[in-house]
Design an enzyme around this catalytic site. Structure first.
Site, short mmCIF file in Angstrom:
data_model
loop_
_atom_site.label_atom_id
_atom_site.label_comp_id
_atom_site.label_asym_id
_atom_site.label_seq_id
_atom_site.Cartn_x
_atom_site.Cartn_y
_atom_site.Cartn_z
CE1 TYR A 13 28.84 40.20 40.33
CE2 TYR A 13 26.64 39.07 40.21
CZ TYR A 13 28.05 39.25 40.90
OH TYR A 13 28.57 38.36 41.75
CG HIS A 39 30.79 39.85 44.75
ND1 HIS A 39 31.54 40.19 43.56
CD2 HIS A 39 30.45 41.13 45.29
CE1 HIS A 39 31.38 41.70 43.41
NE2 HIS A 39 31.18 42.11 44.47
CE LYS A 78 29.64 35.32 43.50
NZ LYS A 78 30.26 35.26 42.14
CD GLU A 122 30.26 45.45 44.96
OE1 GLU A 122 30.74 45.53 43.91
OE2 GLU A 122 30.89 44.78 46.01
CG ASN A 125 33.29 32.93 41.92
OD1 ASN A 125 31.88 33.14 42.22
ND2 ASN A 125 33.86 33.72 41.18
P1 CMP Z 1 32.40 37.83 40.83
O1 CMP Z 1 33.62 38.33 41.65
O2 CMP Z 1 30.99 37.95 41.45
O3 CMP Z 1 32.14 38.96 39.52
C1 CMP Z 1 31.52 38.33 38.46
C2 CMP Z 1 31.11 37.05 38.36
O4 CMP Z 1 30.76 36.59 37.21
C3 CMP Z 1 32.20 36.07 38.86
O5 CMP Z 1 32.50 36.40 40.41
C4 CMP Z 1 31.85 34.75 38.30
O6 CMP Z 1 30.77 34.31 39.51
C5 CMP Z 1 30.92 35.25 37.19
N1 CMP Z 1 31.64 34.66 35.99
C6 CMP Z 1 31.22 33.83 35.10
N2 CMP Z 1 32.09 33.59 34.30
C7 CMP Z 1 32.96 34.45 34.18
C8 CMP Z 1 34.18 34.60 33.52
N3 CMP Z 1 34.34 33.94 32.48
N4 CMP Z 1 35.07 35.73 34.26
C9 CMP Z 1 34.67 36.18 35.14
N5 CMP Z 1 33.80 36.20 36.01
C10 CMP Z 1 33.00 35.05 35.43
#
Ligand code: CMP
Length: 139
Positions: A50, A116, A10, A127, A113
């Site tokens: 998403y 993904h 990311k 995906e 984070n």
């Molecule tokens: P990802 O695994 O890519 O799937 C959804 C993404 O939303 C997650 O990682 C985070 O980057 C983002 N995100 C932001 N806030 C939240 C939250 N409260 N809970 C889960 N995902 C979140």
């Protein structure tokens, strides 16, 4: 050998020049990068990718974040690739991620984070098809 999953490095990670460090974690976990490209997602791409989170309160910010800089999208291959990748990524929230995982070591926040990873083999194929044609994947 094994099967395939899909990964995104990311914008928080590419911004801090961690593409190699994250990829090394994946490789050390037994995954092989069989396709990789650096892209700057459009809002349409991020919203489409998403779409399952469309009703969540964080959706708008998530799309802002995912379009804030380059991502590296990858296809990973290995035994139980989807679960293996989820294990090395760690929990979504870095505060809850196990020591040694990518998110524990590199993630900035629950949103930024660093990576993904697909959450099922079925979603992995969906995906992968979002970003790659089969001729771009070289196993
Ligand atoms: P990802 O695994 O890519 O799937 C959804 C993404 O939303 C997650 O990682 C985070 O980057 C983002 N995100 C932001 N806030 C939240 C939250 N409260 N809970 C889960 N995902 C979140």
């Amino acid at each position: 050998a094994g099967n395939r999953t899909f990964s995104i490095i990311k914008p928080d990670a590419t911004r801090r020049n961690l593409t190699g460090a994250v990829t090394k974690k994946l490789e050390d976990a037994g995954l092989r990068v069989i396709a990789s490209k650096r892209i700057h997602m459009t809002r349409e791409q991020a919203e489409g990718f998403y779409a399952v989170h469309k009703e969540r309160p964080f959706f708008g910010e998530l799309v802002d974040f995912m379009t804030s800089g380059p991502c590296v999208v990858q296809v990973l291959e290995g035994e139980n690739a989807m679960q293996r990748n989820r294990d090395i990524m760690g929990a979504t929230n870095p505060a809850e991620a196990a020591p040694g995982t990518i998110r524990a070591e590199f993630a900035e926040s629950i949103e930024a984070n660093s990576v993904h990873g697909s959450d099922s083999d079925e979603n992995a194929e969906i995906e992968i098809a979002h970003f790659f044609t089969e001729d771009e994947i070289v196993g």
